[in-house]
Design a protein around this motif. Structure first.
Motif, short mmCIF file in Angstrom:
data_model
loop_
_atom_site.label_atom_id
_atom_site.label_comp_id
_atom_site.label_asym_id
_atom_site.label_seq_id
_atom_site.Cartn_x
_atom_site.Cartn_y
_atom_site.Cartn_z
N LEU A 120 0.74 -1.33 -0.23
CA LEU A 120 0.01 0.04 0.08
C LEU A 120 0.78 1.44 0.28
O LEU A 120 0.35 2.13 -0.77
CB LEU A 120 -0.98 -0.14 1.10
N ASP A 121 2.14 1.29 0.76
CA ASP A 121 2.98 2.30 0.71
C ASP A 121 3.43 2.64 -0.49
O ASP A 121 3.58 3.76 -1.41
CB ASP A 121 4.00 2.05 1.63
N GLU A 122 3.87 1.48 -1.23
CA GLU A 122 4.33 1.63 -2.74
C GLU A 122 3.37 1.98 -3.46
O GLU A 122 3.39 3.21 -4.44
CB GLU A 122 4.64 0.30 -3.26
N LEU A 123 1.79 1.71 -3.59
CA LEU A 123 0.89 2.13 -4.27
C LEU A 123 0.58 3.72 -4.21
O LEU A 123 0.38 4.43 -5.02
CB LEU A 123 -0.43 1.39 -4.02
N GLY A 124 0.89 4.07 -2.79
CA GLY A 124 0.55 5.59 -2.28
C GLY A 124 1.62 6.33 -3.35
O GLY A 124 1.36 7.41 -3.65
N ASP A 125 2.91 5.89 -3.21
CA ASP A 125 4.06 6.65 -3.63
C ASP A 125 3.55 6.88 -5.23
O ASP A 125 3.81 7.92 -5.86
CB ASP A 125 5.37 5.92 -3.56
N HIS A 126 3.32 5.55 -5.98
CA HIS A 126 2.91 5.79 -7.32
C HIS A 126 1.75 6.63 -7.56
O HIS A 126 1.69 7.26 -8.76
CB HIS A 126 2.88 4.45 -7.80
N LEU A 127 0.80 6.58 -6.58
CA LEU A 127 -0.25 7.66 -6.99
C LEU A 127 -0.09 8.72 -6.84
O LEU A 127 -0.43 10.00 -7.76
CB LEU A 127 -1.36 7.19 -5.73
N ILE A 128 0.90 9.33 -5.88
CA ILE A 128 1.37 10.71 -5.84
C ILE A 128 2.39 10.83 -6.94
O ILE A 128 2.00 12.21 -7.67
CB ILE A 128 2.03 11.02 -4.57
#
Length: 240
Positions: A36-44
């Protein structure tokens, strides 16, 4: 405030359904949190790229995410370096070979660029990335020829360690983002192709634009190939 589309209860239920043991659930929760942290980074990162294309300054972007202009650039602007982030843990064997082949093509260059990555992608001819290029290019071999013509043929001493160009690092970052966007847990040659096409200003993307390969067509072909593989009947077991 944006309401999160994923609820905590849903995540708890997902982990609990997949694991019976309490410690196994804890381990799974940590792994899921990392994802989820990785997804959040790519979302931003996705919306930072969108803001830049819309003309936003780094000062504006920094203010929007609560950091300085310099901190925003350090986080989101790739710098030429021999280190790659993310690492290759989730890369398939074919995708890793593409990077090795890119190094080979860049042996007389000061850095590894997107043009070298594209040549490596085409060399790994059994991969879906190369097959997609063959399927979409205007005529057979035109993409390779156009890429070779785009190379800087001036022989230079290769530094050790040899850096990846900023564009190459960005394309590999976008390859991971494309894999996540398509719901894939691995990064294959097809994702590298989509990453290159997403970095529109890089040499590789410009070359493919001249040979008729677009991001939309490449993604449509990749998705269709995955759907075909999933729907294909499995071979009967021995003796059946």
């Amino acid at each position: 405030m944006v309401t999160a589309p994923v609820q905590l209860t849903d995540l708890i239920v997902t982990v609990a359904q997949e694991h019976a043991d309490a410690l196994a659930r804890l381990t799974a929760a940590v792994e899921l949190s990392d994802q989820l942290d990785e997804l959040g980074d790519h979302l931003i990162g996705h919306f930072v790229d969108e803001a830049r294309r819309a003309g936003a300054s780094w000062t504006d972007i920094g203010e929007s995410i609560g950091v300085t202009k310099q901190a925003a650039q350090k986080r989101f602007v790739p710098r030429p370096s021999p280190d790659l982030k993310p690492n290759f843990d989730r890369y398939t064997d074919r995708a890793r070979r593409v990077v090795v082949l890119a190094r080979h093509h860049a042996r007389f260059s000061e850095r590894i660029g997107t043009e070298h990555l594209l040549l490596g992608l085409m060399d790994e001819s059994g991969g879906l990335g190369a097959k997609t290029i063959t399927r979409l290019e205007a005529a057979e071999g035109t993409t390779r020829l156009a890429t070779l013509n785009a190379l800087d043929n001036t022989s230079r001493e290769r530094p050790d360690p040899q850096p990846f160009s900023a564009g190459c690092k960005k394309a590999l970052e976008l390859a991971v983002r494309e894999a996540l966007r398509l719901g894939h847990t691995f990064v294959g040659t097809e994702h590298i192709l989509l990453g290159l096409l997403s970095e529109e200003d890089c040499t590789a993307a410009k070359v493919m634009a001249t040979t008729g390969i677009t991001k939309a067509a490449a993604e449509a072909h990749v998705v269709a190939e995955f759907e075909r593989a999933v729907s294909a009947p499995r071979p009967a077991p021995p003796g059946a």
